[in-house]
Design a protein around this motif. Structure first.
Motif, PDB file in Angstrom:
ATOM      1  N   TYR A  49       0.850  -1.188   0.000  1.00 42.55           N
ATOM      2  CA  TYR A  49       0.000   0.000   0.000  1.00 42.55           C
ATOM      3  C   TYR A  49       0.893   1.248   0.000  1.00 42.55           C
ATOM      4  O   TYR A  49       1.036   1.929   1.006  1.00 42.55           O
ATOM      5  CB  TYR A  49      -0.947  -0.019   1.203  1.00 42.55           C
ATOM      6  CG  TYR A  49      -2.044  -1.046   1.054  1.00 42.55           C
ATOM      7  CD1 TYR A  49      -3.309  -0.680   0.608  1.00 42.55           C
ATOM      8  CD2 TYR A  49      -1.799  -2.400   1.317  1.00 42.55           C
ATOM      9  CE1 TYR A  49      -4.307  -1.628   0.431  1.00 42.55           C
ATOM     10  CE2 TYR A  49      -2.790  -3.352   1.139  1.00 42.55           C
ATOM     11  CZ  TYR A  49      -4.040  -2.964   0.695  1.00 42.55           C
ATOM     12  OH  TYR A  49      -5.030  -3.893   0.516  1.00 42.55           O
ATOM     13  N   LEU A  50       1.495   1.496  -1.159  1.00 43.53           N
ATOM     14  CA  LEU A  50       2.377   2.654  -1.284  1.00 43.53           C
ATOM     15  C   LEU A  50       1.591   3.948  -1.113  1.00 43.53           C
ATOM     16  O   LEU A  50       0.412   4.037  -1.489  1.00 43.53           O
ATOM     17  CB  LEU A  50       3.070   2.651  -2.648  1.00 43.53           C
ATOM     18  CG  LEU A  50       4.048   1.510  -2.927  1.00 43.53           C
ATOM     19  CD1 LEU A  50       4.669   1.685  -4.312  1.00 43.53           C
ATOM     20  CD2 LEU A  50       5.136   1.434  -1.866  1.00 43.53           C
ATOM     21  N   ALA A  51       2.263   4.962  -0.563  1.00 42.80           N
ATOM     22  CA  ALA A  51       1.603   6.231  -0.243  1.00 42.80           C
ATOM     23  C   ALA A  51       2.257   7.379  -1.010  1.00 42.80           C
ATOM     24  O   ALA A  51       3.446   7.328  -1.349  1.00 42.80           O
ATOM     25  CB  ALA A  51       1.675   6.495   1.260  1.00 42.80           C
ATOM     26  N   ILE A  52       1.469   8.426  -1.248  1.00 40.69           N
ATOM     27  CA  ILE A  52       1.994   9.610  -1.925  1.00 40.69           C
ATOM     28  C   ILE A  52       1.169  10.825  -1.531  1.00 40.69           C
ATOM     29  O   ILE A  52      -0.014  10.699  -1.180  1.00 40.69           O
ATOM     30  CB  ILE A  52       1.983   9.423  -3.462  1.00 40.69           C
ATOM     31  CG1 ILE A  52       3.063  10.285  -4.133  1.00 40.69           C
ATOM     32  CG2 ILE A  52       0.605   9.721  -4.059  1.00 40.69           C
ATOM     33  CD1 ILE A  52       3.412   9.841  -5.539  1.00 40.69           C
ATOM     34  N   SER A  53       1.795  11.990  -1.564  1.00 44.45           N
ATOM     35  CA  SER A  53       1.069  13.246  -1.358  1.00 44.45           C
ATOM     36  C   SER A  53       0.494  13.674  -2.705  1.00 44.45           C
ATOM     37  O   SER A  53       1.182  13.605  -3.730  1.00 44.45           O
ATOM     38  CB  SER A  53       2.008  14.324  -0.825  1.00 44.45           C
ATOM     39  OG  SER A  53       2.463  13.996   0.465  1.00 44.45           O
ATOM     40  N   TYR A  54      -0.743  14.128  -2.675  1.00 42.23           N
ATOM     41  CA  TYR A  54      -1.406  14.461  -3.939  1.00 42.23           C
ATOM     42  C   TYR A  54      -2.101  15.805  -3.881  1.00 42.23           C
ATOM     43  O   TYR A  54      -2.922  16.066  -3.003  1.00 42.23           O
ATOM     44  CB  TYR A  54      -2.437  13.390  -4.312  1.00 42.23           C
ATOM     45  CG  TYR A  54      -3.296  13.791  -5.499  1.00 42.23           C
ATOM     46  CD1 TYR A  54      -2.716  14.003  -6.743  1.00 42.23           C
ATOM     47  CD2 TYR A  54      -4.666  13.981  -5.354  1.00 42.23           C
ATOM     48  CE1 TYR A  54      -3.492  14.395  -7.830  1.00 42.23           C
ATOM     49  CE2 TYR A  54      -5.449  14.361  -6.429  1.00 42.23           C
ATOM     50  CZ  TYR A  54      -4.864  14.573  -7.670  1.00 42.23           C
ATOM     51  OH  TYR A  54      -5.625  14.966  -8.744  1.00 42.23           O
ATOM     52  N   GLY A  55      -1.755  16.654  -4.829  1.00 44.16           N
ATOM     53  CA  GLY A  55      -2.489  17.882  -5.099  1.00 44.16           C
ATOM     54  C   GLY A  55      -2.770  17.918  -6.589  1.00 44.16           C
ATOM     55  O   GLY A  55      -1.835  17.791  -7.397  1.00 44.16           O
ATOM     56  N   GLY A  56      -4.008  18.076  -6.968  1.00 42.63           N
ATOM     57  CA  GLY A  56      -4.380  18.001  -8.376  1.00 42.63           C
ATOM     58  C   GLY A  56      -4.453  19.339  -9.082  1.00 42.63           C
ATOM     59  O   GLY A  56      -4.918  19.417 -10.222  1.00 42.63           O
ATOM     60  N   TYR A  57      -3.981  20.413  -8.427  1.00 49.98           N
ATOM     61  CA  TYR A  57      -4.074  21.744  -9.023  1.00 49.98           C
ATOM     62  C   TYR A  57      -3.164  21.859 -10.240  1.00 49.98           C
ATOM     63  O   TYR A  57      -1.969  21.562 -10.170  1.00 49.98           O
ATOM     64  CB  TYR A  57      -3.700  22.815  -7.993  1.00 49.98           C
ATOM     65  CG  TYR A  57      -4.657  22.882  -6.831  1.00 49.98           C
ATOM     66  CD1 TYR A  57      -5.935  23.396  -6.994  1.00 49.98           C
ATOM     67  CD2 TYR A  57      -4.286  22.418  -5.575  1.00 49.98           C
ATOM     68  CE1 TYR A  57      -6.824  23.451  -5.932  1.00 49.98           C
ATOM     69  CE2 TYR A  57      -5.168  22.470  -4.504  1.00 49.98           C
ATOM     70  CZ  TYR A  57      -6.431  22.986  -4.688  1.00 49.98           C
ATOM     71  OH  TYR A  57      -7.311  23.043  -3.634  1.00 49.98           O
ATOM     72  N   ARG A  58      -3.733  22.334 -11.340  1.00 52.46           N
ATOM     73  CA  ARG A  58      -2.987  22.413 -12.601  1.00 52.46           C
ATOM     74  C   ARG A  58      -2.679  23.846 -13.018  1.00 52.46           C
ATOM     75  O   ARG A  58      -1.791  24.067 -13.840  1.00 52.46           O
ATOM     76  CB  ARG A  58      -3.770  21.717 -13.705  1.00 52.46           C
ATOM     77  CG  ARG A  58      -4.152  20.275 -13.354  1.00 52.46           C
ATOM     78  CD  ARG A  58      -4.835  19.561 -14.488  1.00 52.46           C
ATOM     79  NE  ARG A  58      -5.263  18.215 -14.084  1.00 52.46           N
ATOM     80  CZ  ARG A  58      -5.573  17.250 -14.934  1.00 52.46           C
ATOM     81  NH1 ARG A  58      -5.483  17.468 -16.237  1.00 52.46           N
ATOM     82  NH2 ARG A  58      -5.953  16.068 -14.493  1.00 52.46           N
ATOM     83  N   GLU A  59      -3.410  24.797 -12.468  1.00 52.22           N
ATOM     84  CA  GLU A  59      -3.254  26.185 -12.899  1.00 52.22           C
ATOM     85  C   GLU A  59      -2.472  26.994 -11.859  1.00 52.22           C
ATOM     86  O   GLU A  59      -2.070  26.481 -10.819  1.00 52.22           O
ATOM     87  CB  GLU A  59      -4.638  26.801 -13.130  1.00 52.22           C
ATOM     88  CG  GLU A  59      -5.525  26.009 -14.069  1.00 52.22           C
ATOM     89  CD  GLU A  59      -4.931  25.832 -15.451  1.00 52.22           C
ATOM     90  OE1 GLU A  59      -4.164  26.727 -15.892  1.00 52.22           O
ATOM     91  OE2 GLU A  59      -5.209  24.801 -16.100  1.00 52.22           O
ATOM     92  N   LYS A  60      -2.292  28.292 -12.134  1.00 53.16           N
ATOM     93  CA  LYS A  60      -1.492  29.151 -11.258  1.00 53.16           C
ATOM     94  C   LYS A  60      -2.262  29.688 -10.060  1.00 53.16           C
ATOM     95  O   LYS A  60      -1.684  30.324  -9.186  1.00 53.16           O
ATOM     96  CB  LYS A  60      -0.916  30.316 -12.064  1.00 53.16           C
ATOM     97  CG  LYS A  60       0.163  29.899 -13.042  1.00 53.16           C
ATOM     98  CD  LYS A  60       0.805  31.096 -13.718  1.00 53.16           C
ATOM     99  CE  LYS A  60       1.948  30.646 -14.618  1.00 53.16           C
ATOM    100  NZ  LYS A  60       2.621  31.796 -15.282  1.00 53.16           N
ATOM    101  N   SER A  61      -3.563  29.433 -10.034  1.00 50.10           N
ATOM    102  CA  SER A  61      -4.383  29.882  -8.913  1.00 50.10           C
ATOM    103  C   SER A  61      -5.266  28.740  -8.439  1.00 50.10           C
ATOM    104  O   SER A  61      -5.952  28.101  -9.240  1.00 50.10           O
ATOM    105  CB  SER A  61      -5.255  31.075  -9.336  1.00 50.10           C
ATOM    106  OG  SER A  61      -6.238  31.345  -8.363  1.00 50.10           O
TER     107      SER A  61
END
Length: 429
Positions: A49-61
């Motif tokens: 059960y590998l773990a990762i930090s995730y943020g899906g923001y693609r734009e500058k704001s």
């Protein structure tokens, strides 16, 4: 007679088929039930059960451009293909429905595909009074908004109990270099105790684990002035300790380990680089051990996992050509490999930072290192640490923003290596 025999055989086949289908359906339901009952205790420290930090923001704001559910599902399929089964989020603020949308995206993916499995460490952001305002932050008093943030986390954990397995109270909220918002350990302790009491009252799943995700120093692994009574009580109150360690940042702020020692000056450039990355691994191990030693002296039963660690691939500042020269994809690849190998063997969960580049973090400086910690670029190119996964075809038919998953540098390692520099031994910060 032949026609009657055919009918009997056909009917018998249907009955057998129905029985098989019924058994298969039962097996699927059992497997799904097992997944729904997986707890933090089952998945943390489990190399499957590998773990990762995730943020899906693609734009500058962030405020103006929230990722859509469809975009989040696109990302989640990619990290799932990597073997990731636990992701970490950072806040549940009402103007930023990112975490709530991630949970809904996972819920939908599970409905669409019973084999899709993903769990979440849900972050609740904690601030001090006057944080992020023109007023001076008061680090001894907490923001009135914290209680609402905790309540939102509770609501999401109860809405998606099959997905949310951990709530983290605060992100680097006790470390003093977070001058805009940090709070005293008593604030984190207060909210951790509140959540633990909700579990006792049956208002939260009893198997939900509560922690705080913070710098190694905040957990007593460095400056002894952090080792106060409230921290001791916090260590006893959390279900486990989530610590952060960044050899990357320390290549500037604490560069002794990073510089090429005298007895290695005769080595080739590649050998110097490879050895520097082994020292980066040892640096992370040392900080982990320092936290572990202190935490175990308070509560010998407490486990410690890594809530954040990572390596950036672009830097126009402290870590680039005029700084420590820690920054490139080759070094990121070595660090990722070293950290995964160590933590998997040691039974430590490592929420590697992070899955995708995010350009909002230093929006005015596209080459700022904070924008470039991802294993994928913004447009979905796989960086060097995961080139092998592209070769293995794990991203076949998957896309990001309409782009198929390809390798950075077009997969040309010779071109990549032209960007790789030896650690700057003469560097004076």
């Amino acid at each position: 007679m032949k026609s009657k025999l055919k009918i009997i055989i056909l009917l018998f086949g249907c009955i057998i088929g129905f029985g098989c289908n019924s058994k298969n359906q039962d097996k699927k339901e059992v497997k799904q039930e097992i997944k729904n009952k997986m707890t933090a205790k089952d998945i943390l420290g489990n190399p499957d059960y590998l773990a990762i930090s995730y943020g899906g923001y693609r734009e500058k704001s962030r405020e103006d451009n929230q990722p859509t559910i469809s975009e989040l599902k696109e990302d989640l399929k990619l990290v799932h293909a990597m073997g990731i089964r636990i992701i970490r989020t950072y806040n549940v603020q009402p103007k930023l429905p990112h975490a709530a949308n991630i949970l809904e995206a996972i819920h939908q993916l599970k409905q669409e595909d019973s084999s899709f499995e993903m769990y979440v460490m849900l972050g609740a952001w904690i601030d001090c009074l006057n944080a992020w305002t023109e007023l001076d932050p008061n680090h001894d008093i907490e923001s009135e908004q914290n209680k609402e943030e905790i309540d939102r986390a509770v609501a999401l954990a109860n809405k998606y109990p099959d997905i949310v397995k951990i709530i983290a109270v605060g992100n680097e909220a006790m470390i003093r270099w977070a001058t805009s918002y940090y709070v005293q350990p008593s604030v984190i302790l207060k909210h951790v105790n509140y959540l633990q009491n909700l579990k006792k009252q049956g208002k939260l799943d009893k198997d939900l684990w509560i922690t705080s995700s913070d710098d190694f120093a905040s957990w007593g692994g460095g400056d002894p002035t952090y080792r106060v009574k409230d921290l001791e009580d916090l260590i006893k109150a959390v279900d486990y300790v989530s610590m952060h360690t960044y050899a990357y940042h320390n290549s500037h702020y604490n560069p002794q380990f990073w510089k090429v020692p005298e007895n290695e000056q005769h080595l080739s450039d590649l050998e110097k680089i490879d050895n520097a990355m082994l020292r980066a691994l040892e640096f992370a191990k040392m900080q982990y051990k320092n936290v572990s030693d202190y935490v175990k002296s308070i509560d010998a039963t407490k486990t410690i996992h890594i809530g954040e660690t990572g390596w950036a691939t672009v830097s126009s500042g402290h870590y680039g050509v005029n700084g420590s020269r820690a920054t490139d994809e080759y070094k990121q690849g070595l660090y990722y490999k070293h950290l995964r190998n160590w933590t998997n063997k040691a039974g430590i969960s490592c929420f590697y930072f992070e899955a995708f580049d995010e350009q909002w973090k230093d929006a005015q400086n596209p080459s700022g290192s904070e924008n470039h910690f991802g294993l994928f670029t913004l447009k979905g190119e796989a960086k060097y640490p995961i080139w092998n996964l592209v070769d293995d075809g794990v991203f076949k038919d998957l896309k990001r923003g309409g782009n198929p998953i390809t390798k950075t540098f077009n997969g040309n390692k010779e071109e990549l290596m032209k960007t790789v520099l030896v650690p700057n031994t003469e560097y004076q910060r």
